[in-house]
Every structure is written in C-alpha cells, then in structure tokens.
Design a protein around this motif. Structure first.
Motif, PDB file in Angstrom:
ATOM      1  N   GLN A 250       0.838  -1.205   0.000  1.00 54.95           N
ATOM      2  CA  GLN A 250       0.000   0.000   0.000  1.00 54.95           C
ATOM      3  C   GLN A 250       0.877   1.261   0.000  1.00 54.95           C
ATOM      4  OE1 GLN A 250      -0.564  -2.578   2.242  1.00 54.95           O
ATOM      5  NE2 GLN A 250      -2.134  -3.452   0.930  1.00 54.95           N
ATOM      6  N   TYR A 254       0.788   4.034  -2.871  1.00 59.42           N
ATOM      7  CA  TYR A 254       0.506   5.429  -2.481  1.00 59.42           C
ATOM      8  C   TYR A 254       1.611   6.367  -2.976  1.00 59.42           C
ATOM      9  CZ  TYR A 254       0.248   9.382   0.869  1.00 59.42           C
ATOM     10  OH  TYR A 254       0.216  10.616   1.463  1.00 59.42           O
ATOM     11  N   THR A 281      -5.541  -4.373   0.755  1.00 61.58           N
ATOM     12  CA  THR A 281      -5.736  -2.982   0.322  1.00 61.58           C
ATOM     13  C   THR A 281      -7.181  -2.566   0.567  1.00 61.58           C
ATOM     14  OG1 THR A 281      -4.025  -3.314  -1.333  1.00 61.58           O
ATOM     15  CG2 THR A 281      -5.405  -1.363  -1.606  1.00 61.58           C
ATOM     16  N   PHE A 306      -5.288   4.499  -3.587  1.00 60.33           N
ATOM     17  CA  PHE A 306      -4.768   3.228  -4.128  1.00 60.33           C
ATOM     18  C   PHE A 306      -5.237   2.993  -5.567  1.00 60.33           C
ATOM     19  CE2 PHE A 306      -5.301   2.433   0.549  1.00 60.33           C
ATOM     20  CZ  PHE A 306      -3.964   2.565   0.858  1.00 60.33           C
TER      21      PHE A 306
END
Ligand SMILES: [Zn+2]
Length: 459
Positions: A250, A254, A281, A306
C-alpha cells in the motif's frame, strides 16, 4: 512474575512470549517461525508450552510472524480470548486464511518429500475458530485481561492496526507496568500516524530488528523510486517489486500515486499481482481512523489513494500468467515479501536473467530466503527448483522499512533509562540485538539484556 520467550529470540520470526503472573498465563503474540522451510516447519509444530494452560492472549499486530500460529493454538486447545485492535482483526481474517492455504501446500510438499503424510499446521476451519476468539479493542481503551492485570493498546505506527501493549500489573497491592513494544514503527512514514510516545514503564520487552543500522530517510523515497522507474523505462525493462501484502504494497502504491499526481514518472502500467494484497488494500480503505494527515488530505483531494491511472489489481491465475508474455515496461508488485512463495517467485524466475529488468527490494529479507540471496546479488539463484543467472538490476530501497532504525530504537529505549528495572531485547538477529544492547549499555542503560529462547526471566 516471570516472562518466557518461545520465539523471536536472537531471530526475527516466531514472536511468542508467556507472562506468568498471579497464577495465570498471558500469551503475547503467537507468531510463526519463517525462513528455512523444513526447519521452520519443525519449530512451528512445537510451541514449547501447553496451549490449554494459557488464560488470555494479546496480539500486537497482524504480521504472520506475530499472528500466524493462533489458529494452531486454538486447534490445540486454547479457549480464551485473543485481544487485538479492530484493524488487526480485519487483517487477520484474510492473512490467516492465506496462511492456512500456504500451510496446506507446504504439508503436501513435505508429505511428498518424506513419502509419509504430513498434516498441515492448520486449515481454513481452524482459522475460523481463531477468528471467533478475536476480540477487537481500540487504541487507548484500558481493559482487564486477568484478575489484577489491565492492558491498553497504543498505536505502534508499524503497520495498519499495529499496537504496543501496555500491561498494568498488580501483585500484593504493588503496581508495575510492563510494555511490550510489538514491532516499533517510524515517524513520518506514508499512510500511518506516528508511533506513540511511550510513558515510563518498569519492564520493557522491546524489538531490535534494526538494532545495528539505520534506514535511508523516508523523505528521499519519492525521488529514489522515480529514478528507478525512469531508468527501467529507458531500458524498456520491467520492475518486479516483491512486497509484503500488508503495508509495504500500500505504501508503494501510495507513493506511485503521489508521483503520478506530480507527473514525476512515465506513464507505465502497474500490476498488483496478489489476491492477498488486493484483500488487504480493501481493508485499508475501511480504516480511515489510522491515516495520517497527508494521506487523509490526498484522499479528500484526489480520491482513492490506491487507484492509479493504469493500475490493475489481479486476482486470477490466468491474468497473472498473461504477465509472463507481456511486452514493454511495467511495474509488477507481487507477494510474498521475502520471495519464498507466492506469485512473485514466478515473476523472479521469468525476469531475473534479463539485464533490462529490475528487481526492487523494498522490505527486510531474513536469512535463508530467496530475497536475501537476491539482496546479496548472488550470480546464480535457485528459483522453483531451477538455477537462473541473476542479471537483472537489483535495487534496494530500505527507506520503506516499517521498523524503527537504530537511532529511533535508542531514542525509544532512552524513555526508560531512569525507570525500568529490566529492558529485554527480542525480535532481531543476534548481531543486531547485541549491537543495540552495547549501544544502550554505553548510554547508561545497564538494565538491558538480550532475551534467550525458552529461558524464564524472573521479574
Ligand atoms: Zn511486524
């Protein structure tokens, strides 16, 4: 009162500590040993204590080396509660199930190898039983755990839902505090809030994974990642990123989102090739309470952090296999983080010999793992039973580490200089823990000791 460690002693996996107090036993974490498959399997089959004698269990966070043996604990007779934070409980529901499938595959492999039936450590039904015992307690809520003992979770800033566990213990009218650090996170990491600033404690059980080194500052992460992507794009190669399904993936997505918003990287497809990462996620999206200000701001301004322009979350095996023949530059993020199993192993096998490609290591690689051999840049690596030349570029970005580096660990420990009777170091390879102990001794923290495997410490 005494504490005995049954894992994560002079090593980084298998976190398990039994606190005996007031005639009761509290288990802190019930993690799985990982690394060399045959050795780890043998160690995982022997708890070293009787699960039926444990009265209550507390889980610091969802990483499998902390949570992975809870289904087996329950299978072997543990019937009490397993306290954890709400996000940890959600994460365990997908991570332990994934682990059960790995156990089943490993057992089948061992059965074939030994030519005798080897049962899996646990199966999906055992996971369901363990999940029924998980009681979610938010941060900063003081809860009784056994008579005379209370605990409070504090945000560890390590992974989603991670906690330090503060235990307040009354014995014969006398109160003492034991702090179990779990895994200690870092300040200013993407996504999560900073770790809790500890209060004084009488006894500290603390991790020391990076007791002997520091990380590159996180502030440089965007620049470095942009460079790696730019260079791979110019060579027309692919970037394989072995990533832990929890947190690291993640964070990488990001940071890619931020780079994309700033037009700092070429327009390149991103594949998240891991059903577990897809599930994890999704759980991140449910726990907005854990996000720091920057992440929340980006969410408000740009929508789902995401979701990139050209990202594809892949669950099916067919789609995953299509990536093998795909031409042109791309980023493939796949689990597992140490390259011991999962789809990333196939991607490494297919891509490691082509010098156009890059293997980008973004996480800790334990001894005896394929990931460690890649970090060591061995000329030849054995992948899925075949030898392959390692010609791909290997880039190591340790700034993503979710663990405090040496300086941060020292700063953490200094909080206890004048109050703690004992500071016991766990969760680190021996060199790291000994270095950290020596650093702390030299700063006047003479109460620091390295915890030994299955040796009870009287407190
Ligand atoms: Zn962890």
């Amino acid at each position: 009162m005494k504490i005995t460690s049954y894992g994560a002693t002079r090593a980084v996996t298998g976190s398990k500590h039994v606190l005996e107090v007031n005639g009761k036993k509290i288990l802190l974490d019930c993690g799985m040993f990982q690394g060399h498959r045959v050795e780890a399997a043998a160690r995982n089959r022997d708890f070293g204590f009787d699960p039926t004698e444990i009265d209550a269990a507390i889980l610091s966070h969802a990483h499998i080396d902390h949570s992975g043996l809870f289904p087996m604990l329950v299978k072997h007779g543990y019937s009490g509660p397993i306290y954890c934070t709400p996000a940890t409980r959600d994460l365990c529901s997908v991570m332990l199930l994934d682990s059960a499938h790995i156990q089943q595959r490993d057992a089948a492999w061992l059965s074939k190898k030994n030519m005798t039936f080897v049962p899996p450590l646990y199966d999906p039904d055992d996971v369901q039983e363990a999940m029924r015992k998980m009681v979610s307690i938010p941060y900063e809520m003081r809860m009784p755990v056994i008579p005379g003992v209370y605990f409070t979770f504090h945000d560890a800033g390590h992974v989603l839902g991670s906690a330090m566990v503060e235990l307040e213990i009354e014995q014969d009218g006398h109160w003492r505090t034991l702090l179990f650090s779990g895994d200690i996170g870092r300040k200013q990491m993407p996504i999560l809030k900073d770790p809790w600033e500890p209060k004084p404690a009488d006894i500290v059980l603390m991790e020391g994974t990076y007791g002997d080194r520091d990380h590159h500052p996180i502030q440089e992460v965007e620049k470095r990642l942009a460079r790696v992507i730019q260079e791979a794009h110019e060579r027309g190669g692919k970037i394989i990123i072995p990533s832990f399904a929890l947190e690291r993936a993640q964070e990488v997505i990001y940071v890619l989102k931020r780079l994309e918003l700033n037009n700092a990287i070429p327009d390149i497809p991103v594949f998240v090739d891991s059903p577990l990462t897809c599930n994890v996620t999704h759980i991140f999206r449910l726990h907005t309470e854990s996000f720091d200000q920057n992440f929340s701001k980006l969410m408000q301004e740009a929508g789902d952090p995401f979701q990139l322009r050209r990202i594809r979350y892949i669950r099916s095996l067919e789609e995953s296999m299509e990536l093998n023949t795909m031409k042109g530059p791309a980023i493939i993020i796949a689990a597992a983080g140490m390259c011991e199993h999962g789809r990333v192993v196939h991607h490494i096998k297919n891509h490691c010999s082509d010098p156009k490609n890059t293997i980008l290591i973004v996480g800790f690689q334990a001894k005896n793992t394929l990931g460690r051999r890649i970090v060591e840049r061995r000329r030849v690596i054995r992948v899925l039973g075949v030898e392959r030349e390692l010609n791909a570029r290997v880039e190591i970005m340790n700034e993503f580490s979710a663990h405090a580096g040496q300086k941060e660990l020292i700063r953490f420990a200094m909080h206890f200089k004048d109050c703690a009777e004992k500071i016991l170091l766990v969760h680190g390879e021996e060199e790291a823990l000994l270095t950290l102990r020596n650093e702390l001794h030299s700063r006047g923290l003479t109460q620091v000791e390295v915890q030994d495997f299955r040796v009870p410490v009287e407190l």
